[in-house]
Design a protein around this motif. Structure first.
Motif, PDB file in Angstrom:
ATOM      1  N   SER A 197     -24.854  -8.980 -28.793  1.00 20.20           N
ATOM      2  CA  SER A 197     -24.466 -10.354 -28.452  1.00 20.20           C
ATOM      3  C   SER A 197     -23.004 -10.642 -28.743  1.00 20.20           C
ATOM      4  O   SER A 197     -22.539 -11.766 -28.540  1.00 20.20           O
ATOM      5  N   GLY A 198     -22.276  -9.650 -29.247  1.00 22.79           N
ATOM      6  CA  GLY A 198     -20.856  -9.815 -29.495  1.00 22.79           C
ATOM      7  C   GLY A 198     -20.503 -10.219 -30.912  1.00 22.79           C
ATOM      8  O   GLY A 198     -19.327 -10.154 -31.289  1.00 22.79           O
ATOM      9  N   VAL A 199     -21.489 -10.630 -31.704  1.00 22.53           N
ATOM     10  CA  VAL A 199     -21.190 -11.003 -33.089  1.00 22.53           C
ATOM     11  C   VAL A 199     -21.181  -9.758 -33.967  1.00 22.53           C
ATOM     12  O   VAL A 199     -21.771  -8.730 -33.616  1.00 22.53           O
ATOM     13  N   LEU A 200     -20.519  -9.852 -35.088  1.00 21.02           N
ATOM     14  CA  LEU A 200     -20.452  -8.718 -36.007  1.00 21.02           C
ATOM     15  C   LEU A 200     -21.801  -8.506 -36.681  1.00 21.02           C
ATOM     16  O   LEU A 200     -22.411  -9.458 -37.188  1.00 21.02           O
ATOM     17  N   GLU A 201     -22.243  -7.244 -36.734  1.00 20.86           N
ATOM     18  CA  GLU A 201     -23.543  -6.936 -37.319  1.00 20.86           C
ATOM     19  C   GLU A 201     -23.449  -5.716 -38.227  1.00 20.86           C
ATOM     20  O   GLU A 201     -22.624  -4.821 -38.009  1.00 20.86           O
ATOM     21  N   LEU A 202     -24.312  -5.690 -39.227  1.00 19.27           N
ATOM     22  CA  LEU A 202     -24.482  -4.512 -40.054  1.00 19.27           C
ATOM     23  C   LEU A 202     -25.344  -3.494 -39.324  1.00 19.27           C
ATOM     24  O   LEU A 202     -26.163  -3.863 -38.474  1.00 19.27           O
ATOM     25  N   PRO A 203     -25.240  -2.216 -39.677  1.00 18.09           N
ATOM     26  CA  PRO A 203     -26.113  -1.214 -39.049  1.00 18.09           C
ATOM     27  C   PRO A 203     -27.590  -1.431 -39.390  1.00 18.09           C
ATOM     28  O   PRO A 203     -28.460  -1.183 -38.559  1.00 18.09           O
ATOM     29  N   LEU A 204     -27.859  -1.890 -40.631  1.00 19.79           N
ATOM     30  CA  LEU A 204     -29.224  -2.127 -41.096  1.00 19.79           C
ATOM     31  C   LEU A 204     -29.254  -3.478 -41.795  1.00 19.79           C
ATOM     32  O   LEU A 204     -28.268  -3.892 -42.404  1.00 19.79           O
ATOM     33  N   SER A 205     -30.400  -4.139 -41.736  1.00 16.26           N
ATOM     34  CA  SER A 205     -30.467  -5.460 -42.336  1.00 16.26           C
ATOM     35  C   SER A 205     -31.873  -5.739 -42.843  1.00 16.26           C
ATOM     36  O   SER A 205     -32.864  -5.376 -42.199  1.00 16.26           O
ATOM     37  N   THR A 206     -31.945  -6.370 -44.028  1.00 18.79           N
ATOM     38  CA  THR A 206     -33.221  -6.733 -44.637  1.00 18.79           C
ATOM     39  C   THR A 206     -33.111  -8.120 -45.237  1.00 18.79           C
ATOM     40  O   THR A 206     -32.032  -8.716 -45.271  1.00 18.79           O
ATOM     41  N   SER A 207     -34.238  -8.615 -45.730  1.00 23.80           N
ATOM     42  CA  SER A 207     -34.280  -9.921 -46.378  1.00 23.80           C
ATOM     43  C   SER A 207     -35.122  -9.775 -47.641  1.00 23.80           C
ATOM     44  O   SER A 207     -36.344  -9.705 -47.565  1.00 23.80           O
ATOM     45  N   PRO A 208     -34.498  -9.672 -48.797  1.00 27.78           N
ATOM     46  CA  PRO A 208     -35.263  -9.372 -50.027  1.00 27.78           C
ATOM     47  C   PRO A 208     -36.366 -10.411 -50.268  1.00 27.78           C
ATOM     48  O   PRO A 208     -36.107 -11.593 -50.137  1.00 27.78           O
ATOM     49  N   GLU A 209     -37.503  -9.983 -50.692  1.00 30.34           N
ATOM     50  CA  GLU A 209     -38.038  -8.630 -50.660  1.00 30.34           C
ATOM     51  C   GLU A 209     -39.197  -8.646 -49.679  1.00 30.34           C
ATOM     52  O   GLU A 209     -40.316  -8.238 -49.965  1.00 30.34           O
TER      53      GLU A 209
END
Length: 776
Positions: free
Chosen positions: A483-495
């Motif tokens: 979508s053009g926004v900056l993103e991390l390669p991996l993403s989570t939401s603890p826990e």
């Protein structure tokens, strides 16, 4: 390496006070307040006020205490002690904050222990293999915090312990016995030694015990020794054991004793090769002077230190249970976190003494725990205690740089989400223990310390340099997504979803997004204040390129762009933008207020079945931040009644058995306690800015979320952002008086929540601007 705080210069700053009529129609009430204003409310003014807690706030526990985790906690930052026992047996469990076995875990596939391998496992759907690599180190016995030992005293026939008491004002532990005697213990605030005084005509039988748990680490049996204490000036005995640990670490637990009048005086310490090559000599050089000086001479400077500690601020609320817990948590600051000593890990300086190694290795969890453990010091003015952690992070910067390079293949610095005292990554659920955004949350502590102190030197020499290294690493990991926004390669939401494959959510989750946005906005603000205009512009552009938070049709914050929160959960990870980061606020847009209402309604619907203790104290902070006083006190009430052990330690599980949540475990950690103290601060005083990143001074809010049943409350010298010291009084459910000692030159903004009553100011130049009063 330490950073010297400049002294507070209250006398060189502006002081202004206001008086507000009480909510009464009686003219005499109005006149009496105006007359009282000239003299100021009793107890508020004074350069060195005695704000020590009264005796009725002491922690008093009936004997017996049969487990270490319900003992009276004592400490001086470096050393810690737990006072407990039953019958005629008194125990003092000993700890030292930097006793660690730092050997890396065995049997780990270190070649795959990196971010590239983690990304590959996720892409190939190999979650089990991922867990085998990244969770494996945490299953080994080491690295781990290790306990020091224990002193046991047999009081003799006819003497049984009736009760234990923690004197908060002087940080003394007391054991009252059936013969009317009082055994006294304190861990000196000015030297690394503890003293015990046991009354009685006959000497007491005592023994030092080495912890059984270290045998599991493969350590040899300790070497024991005894000798006379001729150097103490009075005949006595010195006893010790020396334990050989790992990687050259040796430590000595030592005690010396002598008769002092009609009592037995004992001095104890824990020395190690961190102090010098001969820990036995170090221990002797600490113990003998203490024995020679005697109880009173050692107690006097210790008690003076604690008097100064308590003088920094004071809180007064009408609920004894809440106030007692608040004061106990302030005591934890002084007992477990001292500048120049190791900062508080999960259990502070109170490591397990039950024959096993400490729960969760006694480590540093940067997945909420350290951040929340150091959430409450600034408002109370305990900056030296907070700097114990910030100094520690600064000193480990070379380690964090290597971790960024070796694990992430990135420049800058990164902090492991779960780590040892030396900063070694311990693994665990790799989805969170190795999430790069945990570092961003730590930056927030540097940012808030600067915002609250207005210390420009700290900003230039510590906060901005350390934080910008974290920013460099995370900026390197970001790249434009579909979508053009900056993103991390991996993403989570603890826990969320534990360590299952489902825990890998679509980048960026709202948790990661909030951490990243707050990081880059804070960096922009710090850069601008440091004179780095170009850097500020770049950080702002990065924050904007992250895009917006993910909301559902009702406006509630989701987990990621497609997934809603659909089950009760312990970690308020998708709400980080509301608290602690102020990215979504009640002072923001109409969309912000809709998001807050919808998000909290969703959490209310899902219930508290999967909450831990800290969930309630965190939610109390959050509800206070958005002005929901009654919801804040409801969550705080549940915490202090159901989620603390009888000595005040925060337990993860419900101790009341009334079903607030499905967790019932007892192992304690400290972050829930500090969140509860911060909830009290949030109810009494807030000063945040609704526009982080802009340099906005924020608004001082007096009693912004004070529950109706707190008809009267007061506080003295709580700290607001900007370096301001604020005192205020509430009577009949309304603010009637306050004072601000300005911490720096510039504008001060005060929210008008005075119910239409007109303040009488003590100085000229105060003007009304919208909802706020302003003065320069």
């Amino acid at each position: 390496m330490t950073y010297a705080l400049p002294p507070e210069r209250a006398s060189a700053r502006s002081v202004f006070l206001i008086s507000i009529p009480r909510p009464s129609t009686l003219v005499s009430g109005l006149l009496s307040l105006v007359a009282a204003f000239a003299a100021e409310p009793s107890g508020i003014r004074g350069a060195e006020p005695d704000r020590s807690p009264p005796d009725e706030m002491n922690l008093v526990l009936e004997a017996p205490i049969t487990t270490w985790d319900e003992a009276l906690p004592l400490g001086n930052g470096l050393l810690g002690g737990l006072l407990w026992g039953e019958g005629g047996l008194l125990r003092l469990s000993l700890d030292r904050g930097d006793l660690w076995d730092e050997r890396p875990a065995a049997g780990v596939r270190w070649g795959d222990f990196n971010y590239a391998a983690m990304r590959r496992f996720v892409a190939e759907g190999k979650n089990d293999e991922l867990n085998a690599v990244f969770d494996r180190p945490y299953g080994d016995l080491h690295p781990t915090k290790i306990p020091a030992g224990r002193l046991e005293c047999e009081l003799g026939p006819g003497r049984a312990i009736r009760s234990f008491e923690l004197d908060l004002s002087t940080a003394e532990g007391l054991a009252h016995d059936s013969a009317g005697g009082r055994i006294e213990v304190f861990f000196s605030a000015v030297s690394p030694v503890a003293l015990v005084r046991i009354p009685g005509a006959e000497p007491v039988r005592m023994r030092l015990l080495a912890p059984e748990s270290v045998a599991a680490l493969g350590y040899p049996a300790p070497r024991e020794g005894t000798q006379g204490t001729e150097g103490a000036g009075t005949e006595g005995t010195l006893r010790w054991f020396e334990q050989e640990a790992a990687e050259g670490l040796r430590y000595v637990v030592a005690m010396g004793s002598r008769r002092e009048g009609d009592a037995t005086l004992v001095a104890l310490t824990v020395a190690s090769t961190r102090d010098g090559p001969d820990p036995a000599r170090t221990a002797r050089d600490r113990i003998l002077p203490a024995l020679a000086a005697g109880w009173n001479a050692c107690l006097e400077p210790h008690a003076a230190w604690w008097t100064e500690f308590w003088s920094r601020s004071r809180v007064e609320v009408p609920e004894p249970e809440v106030l007692r817990h608040y004061l106990l948590v302030q005591y934890f600051h002084g007992a477990a976190s001292r500048r120049g000593s190791p900062p508080m890990p999960l259990q502070g300086v109170w490591t397990a003494d039950a024959g096993g190694l400490p729960p969760w290795k006694g480590d540093y969890h940067n997945d909420l725990n350290t951040q929340m453990t150091y959430a409450a010091y600034a408002a109370a003015g305990h900056f030296e205690e907070g700097l114990a952690f910030l100094d520690y992070l600064w000193d480990l910067l070379p380690v964090f740089r290597r971790f960024a390079a070796d694990f992430y293949g990135a420049p800058g610095a990164a902090v492991p989400g779960v780590m040892s005292f030396a900063g070694q990554a311990l693994g665990g659920w790799g989805h969170y223990s190795l999430s790069p955004t945990m570092s961003a949350w730590l930056v927030h502590l540097y940012y808030l310390h600067w915002r609250t102190t207005s210390d420009e030197r700290f900003l230039r020499e510590r906060a901005y340099p350390w934080s910008s290294e974290i920013g460099r690493c995370l900026r390197h990991l970001l790249s434009p997504g579909p979508s053009g926004v900056l993103e991390l390669p991996l993403s989570t939401s603890p826990e969320i979803f534990d360590n299952s494959a489902a825990a890998w959510l679509a980048p960026n989750t709202n948790y990661d997004l909030a951490c990243l946005k707050m990081l880059f906005l804070a960096l922009a603000e710090m850069a601008q204040a440091s004179g780095d205009t170009a850097g500020s512009k770049e950080w702002l552009e990065t924050a904007a390129a992250l895009g917006d938070l993910h909301r559902n049709a009702d406006g509630a914050l989701k987990l990621d762009r497609s997934l809603d929160l659909t089950q009760s959960h312990r970690h308020l990870s998708n709400l980080m933008a509301i608290h602690p980061f102020n990215l979504v606020t009640i002072d923001g847009s109409e969309e912000d207020r809709r998001t807050i209402a919808a998000s909290l309604a969703q959490w209310d619907r899902l219930g508290t079945g999967a909450w831990c203790g800290y969930s309630f104290s965190w939610m109390a902070c959050l509800r206070a931040r958005v002005g929901e006083a009654e919801a804040a006190i409801r969550n705080l009430d549940i915490f202090v009644k159901a989620y603390i052990l009888r000595n005040g330690f925060h337990a993860n599980g419900d101790q009341s058995g009334t079903g607030f949540s499905g967790f019932g475990g007892k192992p304690f950690t400290l972050e829930g306690n500090f969140l509860a103290a911060q909830a009290v601060h949030e109810m009494l005083l807030q000063s945040w800015s609704a526009r982080p990143g802009t340099g906005d001074v924020g608004t001082i809010r007096l009693f912004p979320a004070t529950p109706w049943r707190w008809h009267e409350a007061a506080f003295e010298d709580l700290r607001a952002e900007g370096g301001h010291r604020v005192s205020a009084r509430r009577e009949r459910n309304a603010t009637t008086w306050f004072r601000i000692v300005a911490g720096k030159d510039g504008p001060v903004r005060i929210r008008d929540n005075f119910g239409g009553r007109v303040p009488t100011w003590s100085r000229e130049g105060v003007r009304k601007s919208g909802r706020d009063f302003e003065v320069t």
